[in-house]
Write a protein that holds these residues in place. Structure first.
Motif, short mmCIF file in Angstrom:
data_model
loop_
_atom_site.label_atom_id
_atom_site.label_comp_id
_atom_site.label_asym_id
_atom_site.label_seq_id
_atom_site.Cartn_x
_atom_site.Cartn_y
_atom_site.Cartn_z
N MET A 39 47.98 38.34 32.42
CA MET A 39 46.62 38.09 31.95
C MET A 39 46.01 39.39 31.44
O MET A 39 46.31 40.47 31.98
N TRP A 40 45.17 39.29 30.43
CA TRP A 40 44.47 40.45 29.91
C TRP A 40 43.20 39.97 29.22
O TRP A 40 43.19 38.94 28.56
N THR A 41 42.11 40.73 29.39
CA THR A 41 40.85 40.43 28.72
C THR A 41 40.24 41.73 28.24
O THR A 41 40.26 42.73 28.97
N GLY A 42 39.72 41.76 27.02
CA GLY A 42 39.08 42.96 26.50
C GLY A 42 38.75 42.84 25.03
O GLY A 42 38.75 41.74 24.46
N GLU A 43 38.49 43.98 24.41
CA GLU A 43 38.11 44.05 23.01
C GLU A 43 39.26 44.58 22.17
O GLU A 43 39.99 45.47 22.61
N TYR A 44 39.41 44.05 20.96
CA TYR A 44 40.42 44.52 20.03
C TYR A 44 40.13 43.98 18.64
O TYR A 44 39.23 43.18 18.46
#
Length: 85
Positions: A39-44
């Motif tokens: 799992m990963w969450t963030g801005e890109y």
């Protein structure tokens, strides 16, 4: 929302022009591949070149990834409106 195979190729997307595109150049995808939880969450910056807030989750049984995105502009709009009020 779209689906990516284990090699980083987009296999399902609402924008048919992005199907077949590669996520291998997006550091967020490399991060989720390496994460033990999948799992990963963030801005890109996404495939269309748009700054987004995204969340990725691996489906362990098949090695695919489900990715959900919202543009940063849209995501931050409520807080910007509050500051202007």
């Amino acid at each position: 929302v779209y689906i990516v195979d284990s090699g980083g190729e987009v296999i399902a997307h609402t924008d048919r022009q992005l199907i077949g595109g590669q996520l291998t150049h997006i550091s967020a995808f490399a991060a989720v591949q390496q994460d033990a939880t999948g799992m990963w969450t963030g801005e890109y910056i996404n495939l269309a070149g748009v700054p987004v807030l995204g969340s990725m989750r691996r489906i362990n049984e098949i090695g695919w990834y489900v990715i959900v995105e919202v543009s940063q502009r849209e995501a931050h709009m409520p807080s910007q409106n509050t500051l202007l009020a």
